[in-house]
Scaffold this motif. Structure first.
Motif: not given
Length: 430
Positions: A164-166, A171-191
């Motif tokens: 997990e993020d330390t 919150d990395p989930c909120e960061v990802a939502r903010e990135i998606a909200a910019k509408g730049i077509g960026l996809t994040i895949d996680t492993l």
């Protein structure tokens, strides 16, 4: 074990159209006038967790760090020439206990651009498990990395982490939502490398927010194969959605051409978009709204085509109860042929307003901003010329169907009444 949780918004839009009669849009493009041959090179950035926990030796008898290095070397050898690839690390440099410093520990190890395999492999070989796990800050920096150089094209971040993020409260989930909200077509895949339940939940949330995938990894071969698949996927031709912003009323709505669009809609909000439909053409539209966070039960999505005065033409709607990642619906509206207008001039196009509404709500503990991701597909094609077409008889001219039902019902009632009287008369006679 691989778990895929993909938004797949373009596919959902097509499925919505299929549900309305097997008529998916025939010519989806990112923009109506955009040339097809000038697509920018796809960009991929591999973001690797180099925190102290990567020393654990539980992947085929070797350390997590060794497994990641091996996977990177194999992927670098197989990266397609057209892909611009970069590498960013988190937790690679600061071994101390100061949280503030540790949460800034992210750097770009190899810049996004044409790949020099020898240089990239040499940079990866120097990595040693070191410090903290600042996933949120690393994602923000990785998104900035993507903005450098040529704009547009496929953009994909592949995040590999074992914990997990330390660095909360970022919150990395909120960061990802903010990135998606910019509408730049960026996809994040996680492993997730040998990830526990909390880590899986967090990495899945990050992927869901941007329409990416989460993969749980426990073996070297799984890691190499999956990272390679994601890098190869970036080179595949895709439809890049165009960011737009709907309006609160039709008069202020943006005018859309045939294409695929993205927007963000608040919980319980209505948004309008405008489309011009020429006589003899047919409007086909579908919308998908994704629940990228926890939502309350009982929700719905409504897509309405209305005139500028607010009169409803046709609608499509879908509802759900329980956990569903995406809800989609669609509609069709054929505009009848006209020889000329009342003044003897050429027939004019009709402005159709598309209203997208949702009835989502969220628990009090869930952050409601940014809004829910919306994908809207618009296609204007040649109208139906056969009466058997569902759009020519039913959706656009529903009163014909209503009239037929009334006549059939009246005749059936008369016939049933006559049969009943005859049976009563026979019974009395006998």
């Amino acid at each position: 074990m691989i778990t895929r949780q993909r938004l797949a918004a373009g596919a959902c839009a097509a499925l919505a159209a299929l549900a309305l009669g097997g008529l998916a849009p025939t010519g989806i493009a990112a923009a109506a006038d955009e040339p097809a041959g000038d697509t920018p090179a796809p960009k991929v950035e591999l973001v690797l967790d180099v925190s102290g926990s990567m020393r654990a030796r539980d992947i085929d008898g070797d350390s997590r760090m060794a497994a990641a290095k091996q996977a990177f070397n194999e992927v670098l050898d197989a990266t397609p020439e057209e892909v611009q690839l970069g590498i960013r690390t988190l937790g690679a440099n600061y071994p101390g206990e100061d949280r503030k410093t540790g949460c800034k520990d992210t750097e770009q190890l190899y810049p996004i651009g044409p790949l020099d395999r020898t240089e990239a492999k040499t940079a990866v070989a120097t990595l040693q498990p070191t410090g903290w796990t600042p996933i949120g800050p690393a994602l923000l920096k990785a998104a900035d990395d993507m903005d450098k150089g040529e704009a547009g094209g496929t953009r994909r971040i592949v995040l590999i982490s074992d914990g997990e993020d330390t660095c909360q409260p970022l919150d990395p989930c909120e960061v990802a939502r903010e990135i998606a909200a910019k509408g730049i077509g960026l996809t994040i895949d996680t492993l997730g490398l040998v990830a526990d339940a909390k880590t899986r939940a967090q990495l899945s949330c990050i992927a869901d927010a941007t329409g990416g995938t989460y993969t749980s990894v426990r073996h070297k071969e799984e890691l190499s194969d999956r990272v390679g698949q994601l890098v190869d996927r970036a080179a595949d031709p895709v439809v890049t959605p165009v960011a737009t912003e709907g309006a609160a009323q039709c008069a202020d709505a943006p005018e859309l051409k045939s294409g695929l669009y993205t927007d963000r809609e608040k919980f319980g909000e209505h948004r309008y978009y405008r489309v011009d439909v020429e006589p003899g053409k047919e409007l086909r539209a579908s919308v998908s709204i994704a629940a990228d966070r926890a939502v309350n039960r009982d929700y719905g999505v409504l897509l309405r085509a209305v005139t500028k005065s607010g009169r409803e033409i046709v609608r499509g709607q879908e509802s759900g109860d329980g956990r569903t990642d995406v809800v989609s619906t669609g509609l069709r509206y054929p505009k009848a042929e006209q020889d000329s207008d009342d003044d003897g001039g050429e027939a004019q196009a009709e402005t159709v307003c598309l209203q997208v509404s949702n009835s989502y709500s969220a628990p009090a503990s869930v952050k409601t901003t940014p809004g829910l991701p919306v994908e809207l597909t618009v296609d204007v094609v040649d109208g139906p010329d056969a009466a058997s077409d569902v759009a020519a008889f039913g959706l656009g001219r529903g009163w014909w169907l209503l009239g037929t039902l009334v006549v059939v019902g009246f005749l059936a009632g008369v016939l049933w009444g006559w049969v009943s009287r005859w049976r009563v008369a026979v019974w009395r006679t006998n």
